[in-house]
Design a protein around this motif. Sequence first.
Motif, PDB file in Angstrom:
ATOM      1  N   ASP A  61       0.834  -1.194   0.000  1.00 41.50           N
ATOM      2  CA  ASP A  61       0.000   0.000   0.000  1.00 41.50           C
ATOM      3  C   ASP A  61       0.875   1.252   0.000  1.00 41.50           C
ATOM      4  OD1 ASP A  61       0.925   0.359   2.638  1.00 41.50           O
ATOM      5  OD2 ASP A  61      -0.831  -0.607   3.504  1.00 41.50           O
ATOM      6  N   ASP A  62       0.240   2.412  -0.092  1.00 40.91           N
ATOM      7  CA  ASP A  62       0.980   3.664  -0.211  1.00 40.91           C
ATOM      8  C   ASP A  62       1.863   3.926   1.004  1.00 40.91           C
ATOM      9  OD1 ASP A  62      -0.180   4.085  -2.661  1.00 40.91           O
ATOM     10  OD2 ASP A  62      -1.751   5.411  -1.908  1.00 40.91           O
ATOM     11  N   ASP A  63       1.362   3.609   2.203  1.00 33.84           N
ATOM     12  CA  ASP A  63       2.146   3.834   3.412  1.00 33.84           C
ATOM     13  C   ASP A  63       3.424   2.995   3.393  1.00 33.84           C
ATOM     14  OD1 ASP A  63       0.312   5.626   4.366  1.00 33.84           O
ATOM     15  OD2 ASP A  63      -0.789   4.137   5.557  1.00 33.84           O
ATOM     16  N   LYS A  64       3.294   1.751   2.937  1.00 30.69           N
ATOM     17  CA  LYS A  64       4.458   0.867   2.866  1.00 30.69           C
ATOM     18  C   LYS A  64       5.473   1.380   1.850  1.00 30.69           C
ATOM     19  CE  LYS A  64       6.770  -2.874   3.856  1.00 30.69           C
ATOM     20  NZ  LYS A  64       7.413  -3.041   5.178  1.00 30.69           N
ATOM     21  N   GLU A  67       7.539   4.086   3.301  1.00 31.15           N
ATOM     22  CA  GLU A  67       8.512   3.598   4.279  1.00 31.15           C
ATOM     23  C   GLU A  67       9.665   2.838   3.631  1.00 31.15           C
ATOM     24  OE1 GLU A  67       6.318   1.132   6.885  1.00 31.15           O
ATOM     25  OE2 GLU A  67       5.028   2.727   7.649  1.00 31.15           O
TER      26      GLU A  67
END
Length: 219
Positions: A61-64, A67
């Motif tokens: 996902d975008d958060d991953k 990071e």
Amino acid sequence: MKYKNSIIGCERGGTRKTTFCAYNLAVALLSEAPIRAFELDRQSRLIDMYPDLVEPIELPDDDKLLEDDQALTRAFSPLFSAMTDPDGPHVLVDVGANLDASLSMSMLRNRLPMKTEKAGRDTAIFIMIDSDPETILASARTTASFKGSMPDAHFVFVSPERKAFVEQGSSPIDFLDLDPTTIGRGDAFVGDDTLFNFGNFLSAHSKEVERILGFRTED
């Protein structure tokens, strides 16, 4: 020419990509042709049909991604390894709606054109299309995206409604405004083989698709 990698895609959903993939998997199994299949799709319908054969590609996902800038590369690693294995079986990839750009960008970043050429594995890219204006635009965008990442691939349009184009007196080339001499090699855009109709799986068009994928040994 027989192709060792095949990618089936269209930016728009509902264009029967999974149906086309499922048919070719069935042909491969019936002909006992070695094949490795991947599904890049949030709906996982091809996996539901062939749970022991199809491998999922799960994108971060975008958060991953924020990071870990290598997360996308790792997600595609099994697919890219298969596509560049000189001794590996045919690789088929079902690309879900709105996911073709992610695949195309990752292929370019990971230098797939150079690696597949070195491995002696030619690629066929099947673009799903019909006479709906939105699908035509989506097919054009998908074609342009893959042409940028895999310029030497063999591009083939597949439609469930070839009659619609014949009645309009045009072909998908006219709609997409593409020069058949500059988009990939081979003769994918020449003559009647420009557009394959898979509505009748026993038709000559279907047999030609099987020949391209290497699932047929007879002429």
